[in-house]
Design a protein around this motif. Structure first.
Motif, short mmCIF file in Angstrom:
data_model
loop_
_atom_site.label_atom_id
_atom_site.label_comp_id
_atom_site.label_asym_id
_atom_site.label_seq_id
_atom_site.Cartn_x
_atom_site.Cartn_y
_atom_site.Cartn_z
N ARG A 136 0.83 -1.21 0.00
CA ARG A 136 0.00 0.00 0.00
C ARG A 136 0.86 1.26 0.00
N ILE A 149 1.36 2.84 -3.47
CA ILE A 149 0.26 3.55 -4.11
C ILE A 149 0.45 5.06 -3.94
N ASP A 159 -1.29 3.25 -9.07
CA ASP A 159 -2.71 3.27 -8.75
C ASP A 159 -3.10 2.09 -7.86
N GLU A 160 -2.57 0.91 -8.18
CA GLU A 160 -2.87 -0.31 -7.44
C GLU A 160 -1.63 -1.20 -7.45
N TYR A 199 -0.64 -5.39 -7.10
CA TYR A 199 -1.19 -6.74 -7.17
C TYR A 199 -0.21 -7.73 -6.55
N VAL A 250 -8.37 -2.05 -13.73
CA VAL A 250 -7.86 -2.18 -12.37
C VAL A 250 -8.98 -2.58 -11.42
N GLY A 251 -8.57 -3.02 -10.23
CA GLY A 251 -9.53 -3.36 -9.20
C GLY A 251 -10.07 -4.76 -9.31
N VAL A 294 -5.50 -7.98 -5.80
CA VAL A 294 -5.19 -6.60 -5.48
C VAL A 294 -4.83 -6.51 -3.99
N GLN A 304 -7.35 -6.04 -0.85
CA GLN A 304 -8.70 -6.44 -1.25
C GLN A 304 -9.06 -7.71 -0.48
#
Length: 136
Positions: A12, A15, A31-32, A34, A87-88, A131, A134
């Motif tokens: 994190r 990011i 942005d993210e 993985y 993404v996500g 992610v 998540q």
């Protein structure tokens, strides 16, 4: 203070960092992140390129953290041409293989199963790319 993106780094924390290509040109902002499903190791970053608000996936290995930025050892054109999966969402094994091939990277060894006799065919497939942060 530089170094390879290691497993002890909180994904994190990547990011929001700026990302640069091998020539020092800005690619965008992370942005993210993985993680590999089997190992939990940060494996890919989605970088918001600014070009139509598109995210480009970049490998975290062999990228490095240098002066609070992510340095990706590939040319910007190769990065921007990376497959776009949005993404996500979870990266499927097939999507991750496409990324490895796109960057010409060697596939990492699969993590050894804890109980090989208990694995189903589905479990035996390499599961990649969830992610960071998540809930599963």
């Amino acid at each position: 203070m530089g170094g390879t993106v290691e497993t002890d780094i909180d994904p994190r924390s990547l990011i929001g960092r700026k990302a640069f290509d091998s020539a020092g040109h800005k690619i965008g902002t992370v942005d993210e992140v993985y993680l590999d499903d089997a190992t939990g190791v940060p494996e890919w970053a989605a970088v918001r390129t600014g070009l139509f608000s598109r995210d480009a996936f970049v490998p975290l290995e062999p990228s490095a953290l240098v002066d609070n930025t992510l340095r990706v050892p590939f040319e910007r054109s190769l990065i921007k041409d990376a497959p776009d999966f949005g993404v996500g969402r979870h990266l499927s094994p097939e999507q991750e293989l496409q990324l490895y091939h796109h960057y010409g990277l060697e596939l990492p060894p699969a993590a050894p199963p804890e109980h090989p006799a208990a694995l189903s065919d589905r479990d035996a497939e390499r599961d990649f790319g969830h992610v960071a942060g998540q809930d599963d």
